[in-house]
Design an enzyme around this catalytic site. Structure first.
Site, mmCIF file in Angstrom:
data_model
loop_
_atom_site.group_PDB
_atom_site.id
_atom_site.type_symbol
_atom_site.label_atom_id
_atom_site.label_comp_id
_atom_site.label_asym_id
_atom_site.label_seq_id
_atom_site.Cartn_x
_atom_site.Cartn_y
_atom_site.Cartn_z
ATOM 1 N N VAL A 1 85.564 -5.093 40.780
ATOM 2 C CA VAL A 1 85.551 -6.261 41.657
ATOM 3 C C VAL A 1 86.084 -7.480 40.905
ATOM 4 C CG1 VAL A 1 84.069 -7.813 43.007
ATOM 5 C CG2 VAL A 1 83.600 -5.359 42.980
ATOM 6 N N SER A 2 86.943 -8.269 41.555
ATOM 7 C CA SER A 2 87.472 -9.526 41.022
ATOM 8 C C SER A 2 88.297 -9.254 39.770
ATOM 9 C CB SER A 2 86.331 -10.511 40.780
ATOM 10 O OG SER A 2 86.822 -11.808 40.534
ATOM 11 N N LEU A 3 87.939 -9.800 38.591
ATOM 12 C CA LEU A 3 88.672 -9.445 37.378
ATOM 13 C C LEU A 3 88.625 -7.937 37.155
ATOM 14 C CD1 LEU A 3 90.234 -10.481 34.857
ATOM 15 C CD2 LEU A 3 88.029 -10.583 33.677
#
Length: 396
Positions: free
Chosen positions: A221-223
């Site tokens: 998730v995300s980075l």
């Protein structure tokens, strides 16, 4: 998604929307967040902490006298709010409010007892995580989940872990280096060669009962949208990888806010001295709420002494140089139509990643019409989880 609050502060609005979204799986209540947010002064990190600490403390106290189910619900929400309370404080790692709020967040989540805490052997220590065992007999597929730049293993409950377990998947969540448990326990900062994190996690998964070794998926998730694909490029035991959202060059989140091209920024960031760059970052902090927060938090989780050193380290988080091309397992790349961090003026980071992956691949775009166009689809978490797990059903 249109900013309905904090119209001059995109970062405060995004974090508020993130809290609203966790309501989908019991991690918040809309009215609670709205009431707390209404007391926050835009751009004031102390007022943000105080608003969510008060809310979390109130729910924590109420849980003491509540019935078991009510207590579980109160504690799950309190866990979210405690985590949010310390979110903007990392510019001063010595601030005692950070550990106080984080420790209480973990305590609440574990008392809610929605998953089994686990410790994963890693380079002479352990990584903290949770195992969600799906009901029923027989080997089952496993989704291994990790967050990114600023999320926690506890928060992953709302970002897909609970959803996977109810769909018949075992789910293992964990905090790797740079993520909350590893930072608080061992001061382990991020590392770009994430395969060295995921490989011992896969070893651990294969030692669990009831796991189908041929159906292990990795979701970041995300980075994590650059970290998970990076790991998949070097870990052949993965049957699928999911990037929520896809990232080819994480450094673009910072370079897009600076006036030079990437090569020039790399050169300047790595220089022993660059007063012009330092002055530009200092001015950018004042003008851009996202850059201010990113530099504060980035120094904390990457082990950087200055904003410029943070930028230099963060530019290492890329799949350039043929790394993305090494992925061989089926790959799902999610894209948010209005991503605050990885949107890009001409080409989004998810589309850059998609262009470089040669394995079987799917690009899944979430839109404003769906209320899902924010980074990691925080405003539509049930919609996102459903589509992701449907893809996993077909793929695994």
């Amino acid at each position: 998604m249109k900013q309905l609050m904090f119209t001059e502060d995109p970062q405060f609005w995004f974090e508020t929307l993130r809290l609203f979204g966790h309501a989908a799986y019991g991690g918040s209540d809309f009215g609670e967040v709205l009431a707390a947010a209404s007391t926050v002064t835009p751009g004031d990190y102390d007022s943000w902490h105080d608003a969510y600490r008060r809310l979390a403390d109130r729910l924590y106290a109420e849980a003491a006298d509540a019935s078991p189910v009510t207590a579980r619900d109160l504690l799950l929400r309190a866990s979210t709010y405690y985590f949010s309370a310390d979110f903007f404080l990392h510019g001063d790692p010595a601030d005692p409010r950070i550990a106080a709020a984080y420790d209480r967040s973990v305590e609440c989540f574990r008392r809610a007892a929605v998953a089994e805490p686990v410790e994963i052997p890693y380079e002479g220590t352990v990584l903290q995580g949770y195992f969600y065992r799906a009901p029923g007999a027989g080997p089952k597929p496993v989704v291994v989940m990790h967050s990114g730049f600023d999320g926690s293993a506890e928060e992953l409950h709302f970002f897909g872990a609970a959803s996977g377990a109810e769909r018949g998947y075992h789910v293992l969540t964990f905090d790797g280096p740079g993520q909350p448990a590893a930072m608080h326990r061992d001061k382990l900062v991020f590392r770009p060669d994430w395969e060295h994190v995921v490989t011992p996690v896969v070893d651990f998964v294969l030692g669990l009962d009831g796991v189908d070794p041929e159906r292990i998926a990795l979701l970041g998730v995300s980075l994590g949208g650059v970290l998970a694909p990076r790991a998949a490029a070097f870990e052949p035991r993965l049957a699928a990888v999911v990037a929520v959202d896809g990232v080819y060059d994480a450094g673009s989140a910072v370079t897009s806010m600076l006036p030079w091209d990437r090569d020039e920024i790399v050169r300047r960031a790595r220089a022993e001295h660059d007063d012009e760059f330092d002055a530009l970052l200092a001015a950018g902090r004042q003008a851009n709420s996202t850059l201010r927060w990113a530099c504060d938090h980035g120094r904390y989780v990457l082990g950087a002494a200055t904003d410029r050193e943070f930028v230099a380290k963060y530019l290492e988080y890329t799949l350039d140089g043929g790394i993305a091309e090494k992925i061989t397992c089926p790959t799902l790349i999610c894209e948010a139509a209005d991503d605050l961090f990885f949107g890009g003026e001409t080409e989004t980071e998810p589309r850059r990643l998609y262009a470089h992956v040669n394995a079987p691949k799917t690009l899944l775009t979430f839109t404003a019409e769906e209320g899902a166009d924010a980074h990691c689809h925080v405003g539509a978490q049930r919609l996102a989880a459903g589509r992701i797990y449907d893809w996993l059903d077909r793929t695994l």
